[in-house]
Design an enzyme around this catalytic site. Structure first.
Site, PDB file in Angstrom:
ATOM      1  N   ASP A   1       0.884  -1.165   0.000  1.00  0.00           N
ATOM      2  CA  ASP A   1       0.000   0.000   0.000  1.00  0.00           C
ATOM      3  C   ASP A   1       0.926   1.220   0.000  1.00  0.00           C
ATOM      4  O   ASP A   1       1.776   1.352   0.889  1.00  0.00           O
ATOM      5  CB  ASP A   1      -0.890  -0.024   1.246  1.00  0.00           C
TER       6      ASP A   1
ATOM      7  N   CYS B   1       1.133   3.075   3.294  1.00  0.00           N
ATOM      8  CA  CYS B   1       1.384   2.299   4.503  1.00  0.00           C
ATOM      9  C   CYS B   1       2.799   2.585   5.009  1.00  0.00           C
ATOM     10  O   CYS B   1       3.774   2.517   4.247  1.00  0.00           O
ATOM     11  CB  CYS B   1       1.200   0.807   4.191  1.00  0.00           C
TER      12      CYS B   1
ATOM     13  N   CYS C   1       5.240  -0.289   4.696  1.00  0.00           N
ATOM     14  CA  CYS C   1       5.514  -0.514   3.269  1.00  0.00           C
ATOM     15  C   CYS C   1       6.572   0.480   2.788  1.00  0.00           C
ATOM     16  O   CYS C   1       7.473   0.133   2.014  1.00  0.00           O
ATOM     17  CB  CYS C   1       4.248  -0.345   2.439  1.00  0.00           C
TER      18      CYS C   1
ATOM     19  N   ARG D   1      -5.372  -0.580   0.933  1.00  0.00           N
ATOM     20  CA  ARG D   1      -6.310  -1.121   1.921  1.00  0.00           C
ATOM     21  C   ARG D   1      -7.574  -0.283   2.081  1.00  0.00           C
ATOM     22  O   ARG D   1      -8.602  -0.792   2.526  1.00  0.00           O
ATOM     23  CB  ARG D   1      -5.603  -1.256   3.278  1.00  0.00           C
TER      24      ARG D   1
END
Length: 238
Positions: A122, A125, A128, A152
């Site tokens: 993502d 994120c 991430c 998400r």
């Protein structure tokens, strides 16, 4: 006389085998009928009489021969103390990813590939971004990172739109790096792989990002530092 006995034995064996195949075909038909519009990839007998392994997408479930009952969980051989489900689940996961193909992923490849992972990511994120900002370390370990998108917040969200823009960029790798570093990217739109990626990650049961799939089909939720991931993959790829 001996030849006659052998011939009789072979005939009986063939009759028994054909009977088993007929029973299995009838059971499979019952299971497929019970599933209705859901088309399983395979229906195979298990070591337990009357119980079948059924693969739907990337899911492995078990159904009774008449199709009435379904079980979801681990089938374990207690005597050997091994899961019969996990190896099959990994195989199915590998098959699903391979069917999608690298041309529908964004790939960061080291000069010498030792290991390959697929990472559902993502753009917005935190972990991430941490993983991506350490990409040089993963590449130094010989780890090829194949990215798939998992915004998400869902379709239509800002994360989703960024993922589309990255896919539509002339240089996807550069655009992904810029997006993860909160740099402005051109918000293009085109045919993209987002929905395919999101459908697949739902099948795999992932809820968080990053979600890492090893080369053997086993999965690793969450961020893993490059050195540790390399150690894990060395055990997987032996």
């Amino acid at each position: 006389m001996k030849q006659i006995k052998t011939l009789i034995f072979l005939c009986l064996a063939l009759f028994a085998a054909s009977s088993v195949l007929a029973d299995r075909a009838a059971d499979e038909a019952s299971i497929r009928k019970a599933l209705g519009d859901v088309q399983p990839a395979s229906v195979e007998p298990t070591p337990i009489a009357g119980l079948y392994e059924v693969v739907v997408g990337s899911n492995v479930v078990y159904m009774s021969a008449d199709g009435r009952y379904m079980l979801q969980g681990e089938l374990v051989d207690v005597e050997k103390r091994v899961s019969l489900t996990e190896p099959r689940r990994r195989q199915v996961t590998r098959t699903v990813l391979e069917s999608l193909g690298e041309d529908k992923m964004i790939v960061f490849r080291p000069e010498k590939v030792k290991h390959v992972v697929t990472v559902f990511t993502d753009i917005d994120c935190g972990y991430c971004r941490k993983l991506h900002n350490e990409m040089d370390q993963y590449l130094e370990e010989g780890i090829e990172v194949r990215y798939m998108m998992f915004p998400r917040a869902g379709a239509g969200s800002e994360s989703y739109k960024k993922a589309v823009a990255v896919w539509c960029a002339e240089d996807r790798n550069r655009a992904l790096t810029d997006a993860k570093n909160v740099k402005a990217i051109e918000m293009k739109s085109c045919d993209n792989t987002n929905d395919q990626h999101m459908d697949l990650v739902r099948q795999l049961g992932a809820r968080g990002t990053p979600f890492i799939v090893h080369s053997d089909g086993s999965t690793q939720p969450g961020y893993v530092p490059a050195k540790r991931l390399s150690t894990l993959l060395s055990q997987v790829d032996r």
